[in-house]
Enzyme design. Structure first.
Site, mmCIF file in Angstrom:
data_model
loop_
_atom_site.group_PDB
_atom_site.id
_atom_site.type_symbol
_atom_site.label_atom_id
_atom_site.label_comp_id
_atom_site.label_asym_id
_atom_site.label_seq_id
_atom_site.Cartn_x
_atom_site.Cartn_y
_atom_site.Cartn_z
ATOM 1 N N GLU A 16 115.516 -16.642 -22.147
ATOM 2 C CA GLU A 16 116.177 -16.222 -20.989
ATOM 3 C C GLU A 16 117.741 -17.150 -21.032
ATOM 4 O O GLU A 16 118.642 -16.372 -20.734
ATOM 5 C CB GLU A 16 115.588 -15.945 -19.611
ATOM 6 C CG GLU A 16 114.398 -15.073 -19.622
ATOM 7 C CD GLU A 16 113.187 -15.616 -20.313
ATOM 8 O OE1 GLU A 16 112.511 -14.524 -20.696
ATOM 9 O OE2 GLU A 16 113.002 -16.544 -20.435
ATOM 10 N N HIS B 195 104.707 -12.083 -12.024
ATOM 11 C CA HIS B 195 105.338 -10.773 -12.332
ATOM 12 C C HIS B 195 105.645 -10.016 -11.263
ATOM 13 O O HIS B 195 105.714 -8.673 -11.362
ATOM 14 C CB HIS B 195 104.196 -10.213 -13.311
ATOM 15 C CG HIS B 195 104.202 -10.581 -14.514
ATOM 16 N ND1 HIS B 195 103.168 -11.759 -14.757
ATOM 17 C CD2 HIS B 195 104.719 -10.484 -15.949
ATOM 18 C CE1 HIS B 195 103.145 -11.981 -16.037
ATOM 19 N NE2 HIS B 195 104.217 -11.341 -16.896
#
Length: 325
Positions: free
Chosen positions: A60, A130
């Site tokens: 990321e 998540h």
């Protein structure tokens, strides 16, 4: 008009943006031929080519460092972070680089062509890694814009506006609604204004405020309250940075009450900023304390997800308590 779910509306917006702007690139983990973990970028590589829609390494920080570099050279960079929970390794690149690029150069250079898309929130039984709603972290950072849509029609217009806005934008997509939220969406290219709230329903007794997936929760609560003669004004904030203080304040001056609903934990959630700002502006108009119906101050649970969520039932009870104050 076409009937689309939220995912299809986002895909359609990306397709339009890339078709009209040949300088636009779409990239992230598995976004190429695979179309991303949720298929938001499905068929974009097939249509626009491997040099314009492509996979990145699973890093990321690297994705956003690369995106900043592209945007600083004038590219329209549309980066995807696979889950909002994964955005934290890229935090420095967003808040210390993207947000400050323009300011530190006196506007000699900027990364205004950067849009960061990421799915956020619970509702899919994803557990603690998540399901998080990290929007408040970024609203503390001048130089960014933060946008959250509630349905397909809003998603398409807000995403196109975000991609074309001359500032770096974080676009949080409520993954719970990806396939469950379906509606009529204009086929043509259109934009919805950033920084402007949407009054979904007018009312006179209490203002209900939310964004993203939680707008549905406050609408259901408003329906329940209406059966008892309680008139709720429902507002979708849409943009958190900047946020539309004037529309919210005008509503609260009319109703005298404010309920803020968000999925993130209560402590330092963005609802705290709204409550403080509206109290400053509307103190003499308030008939009861501003109330927040939020997620819990715990890691996001797996088995107890329903207990964690600030649903319409919790919102309905809070509406009644506010009116009875």
């Amino acid at each position: 008009m076409s009937k689309m779910n939220l995912l299809q509306a986002i895909n359609n917006a990306l397709d339009i943006a890339m078709t009209k702007d040949t300088n636009a690139l779409c990239f992230g983990e598995d976004v190429g031929h695979f179309g991303g973990v949720f298929r938001a970028t499905s068929k974009l590589q097939e249509k626009h080519g491997k040099t314009r829609c492509f996979n990145t390494p699973l890093t990321e920080q690297g994705i956003l460092g690369f995106a900043n570099g592209l945007a600083s050279q004038g590219t329209t960079a549309i980066a995807e972070i696979q889950f909002a929970d994964y955005i934290f390794p890229a935090f420095d690149q967003i808040v210390n680089e993207a947000a400050k690029f323009r300011y530190r150069s006196g506007n000699e250079f900027n990364v205004g062509g950067l849009t960061i898309r990421t799915p956020y929130g619970g509702g899919i039984n994803g557990g603690l890694y998540h399901s998080q709603s990290p929007e408040a972290y970024f609203t503390h950072t001048p130089g960014l814009k933060v946008v959250v849509p509630r349905n397909p029609e809003q998603a398409k217009g807000l995403l196109l506006a975000s991609i074309r806005d001359p500032n770096p934008v974080l676009f949080f997509e409520p993954k719970k609604l990806y396939r469950s939220s379906v509606g009529e969406v204009p086929d043509e290219d259109y934009e919805l204004p950033l920084g402007k709230a949407d009054i979904v329903r007018e009312g006179s007794d209490i203002t209900l405020l939310a964004w993203g997936a939680q707008v549905e929760a406050i609408e259901l609560a408003a329906d329940m309250a209406a059966k008892e003669g309680i008139s709720c004004e429902v507002i979708d904030l849409r943009s958190l940075l900047p946020w539309d203080r004037d529309t919210v304040a005008q509503s609260v001056m009319k109703t005298g009450r404010l309920l803020i609903n968000h999925e993130a934990p209560k402590t330092s959630g963005f609802g705290a900023e709204i409550a403080a700002a509206i109290q400053e502006t509307c103190f003499l108009y308030l008939e009861s304390p501003i109330v927040r119906v939020t997620g819990l101050d715990t890691p996001f649970p797996l088995v107890l997800e329903k207990e964690y969520m600030p649903d319409h039932l919790k919102t309905y009870e809070a509406i009644k308590a506010s009116l009875a104050f």
